[in-house]
Design a protein around this motif. Structure first.
Motif, mmCIF file in Angstrom:
data_model
loop_
_atom_site.group_PDB
_atom_site.id
_atom_site.type_symbol
_atom_site.label_atom_id
_atom_site.label_comp_id
_atom_site.label_asym_id
_atom_site.label_seq_id
_atom_site.Cartn_x
_atom_site.Cartn_y
_atom_site.Cartn_z
ATOM 1 N N ASP A 91 0.826 -1.198 0.000
ATOM 2 C CA ASP A 91 0.000 0.000 0.000
ATOM 3 C C ASP A 91 0.863 1.251 0.000
ATOM 4 O O ASP A 91 2.062 1.202 0.286
ATOM 5 C CB ASP A 91 -0.888 0.015 1.250
ATOM 6 C CG ASP A 91 -1.882 -1.135 1.268
ATOM 7 O OD1 ASP A 91 -2.380 -1.513 0.189
ATOM 8 O OD2 ASP A 91 -2.142 -1.667 2.366
ATOM 9 N N GLN A 93 2.584 4.267 1.470
ATOM 10 C CA GLN A 93 3.162 4.485 2.801
ATOM 11 C C GLN A 93 3.329 5.985 3.019
ATOM 12 O O GLN A 93 3.745 6.700 2.104
ATOM 13 C CB GLN A 93 4.527 3.802 2.910
ATOM 14 C CG GLN A 93 4.499 2.317 2.662
ATOM 15 C CD GLN A 93 3.715 1.579 3.724
ATOM 16 O OE1 GLN A 93 3.909 1.792 4.913
ATOM 17 N NE2 GLN A 93 2.807 0.716 3.292
ATOM 18 N N THR A 94 3.017 6.448 4.225
ATOM 19 C CA THR A 94 3.183 7.859 4.564
ATOM 20 C C THR A 94 3.831 7.965 5.937
ATOM 21 O O THR A 94 3.453 7.243 6.864
ATOM 22 C CB THR A 94 1.819 8.577 4.564
ATOM 23 O OG1 THR A 94 1.230 8.454 3.258
ATOM 24 C CG2 THR A 94 1.973 10.057 4.884
ATOM 25 N N ASP A 95 4.824 8.854 6.026
ATOM 26 C CA ASP A 95 5.462 9.147 7.305
ATOM 27 C C ASP A 95 5.855 10.622 7.305
ATOM 28 O O ASP A 95 5.428 11.379 6.427
ATOM 29 C CB ASP A 95 6.651 8.213 7.577
ATOM 30 C CG ASP A 95 7.763 8.329 6.548
ATOM 31 O OD1 ASP A 95 7.857 9.371 5.850
ATOM 32 O OD2 ASP A 95 8.559 7.384 6.435
ATOM 33 N N SER A 99 5.113 10.663 1.314
ATOM 34 C CA SER A 99 4.423 9.438 0.908
ATOM 35 C C SER A 99 5.203 8.755 -0.198
ATOM 36 O O SER A 99 5.870 9.413 -1.004
ATOM 37 C CB SER A 99 3.017 9.768 0.391
ATOM 38 O OG SER A 99 2.251 10.359 1.406
ATOM 39 N N GLN A 101 5.110 4.942 -2.854
ATOM 40 C CA GLN A 101 4.538 3.687 -3.305
ATOM 41 C C GLN A 101 5.641 2.890 -3.975
ATOM 42 O O GLN A 101 6.301 3.392 -4.889
ATOM 43 C CB GLN A 101 3.398 3.935 -4.299
ATOM 44 C CG GLN A 101 2.826 2.669 -4.931
ATOM 45 C CD GLN A 101 2.105 1.789 -3.918
ATOM 46 O OE1 GLN A 101 1.167 2.234 -3.271
ATOM 47 N NE2 GLN A 101 2.547 0.553 -3.785
ATOM 48 N N CYS A 112 10.231 3.507 -6.756
ATOM 49 C CA CYS A 112 9.195 4.133 -5.927
ATOM 50 C C CYS A 112 8.749 5.451 -6.527
ATOM 51 O O CYS A 112 9.563 6.206 -7.070
ATOM 52 C CB CYS A 112 9.725 4.429 -4.522
ATOM 53 S SG CYS A 112 10.123 2.975 -3.540
#
Length: 121
Positions: A91, A93-95, A99, A101, A112
């Protein structure tokens, strides 16, 4: 004194350079060029040349190096790449950095799409 170094090109080992160069040219822009001895390359605008070198074995392990491609909309870029033959892995990803993928190109090479947090440190 040694002159500063610069990245000349990114070389990808693959079974089918002609197929892979068409994918990356469609994704990033530029014209796919097939060369002698099975090699191919594309020079996407604003990028170093990406060359594709024929090798006899398929990819079998995770890449030790991958491309992070900054995009305005990770979901839109992912949809476009998958329509061209990429496969999304996991999925979005966010931090605190932003973000991203993870995707695989048609030969299984990881890359990515990223959308950095504008306020990241």
């Amino acid at each position: 004194m040694m002159q500063p170094m610069r990245l000349d090109q990114i070389v990808v080992d693959c079974l089918d350079p002609a197929r892979l160069v068409r994918f990356w040219a469609a994704l990033l822009g530029g014209e796919p060029v097939e060369r002698e001895l099975g090699w191919a390359h594309v020079a996407p605008p604003g990028w170093p040349r990406m060359s594709f070198q024929p090798v006899p074995e398929p990819k079998s392990l995770k890449n030790r190096l991958h491309l992070d491609i900054e995009v305005d909309d990770v979901g839109e870029a992912t949809a476009r790449a998958t329509a061209l033959g990429a496969t999304a892995q996991g999925d979005l990803q966010t931090d605190e950095q932003g973000s991203f993928q993870v995707l695989l190109d048609p030969a299984g090479n990881e890359f990515c799409f990223v959308r950095p947090n504008p306020n990241r440190p």
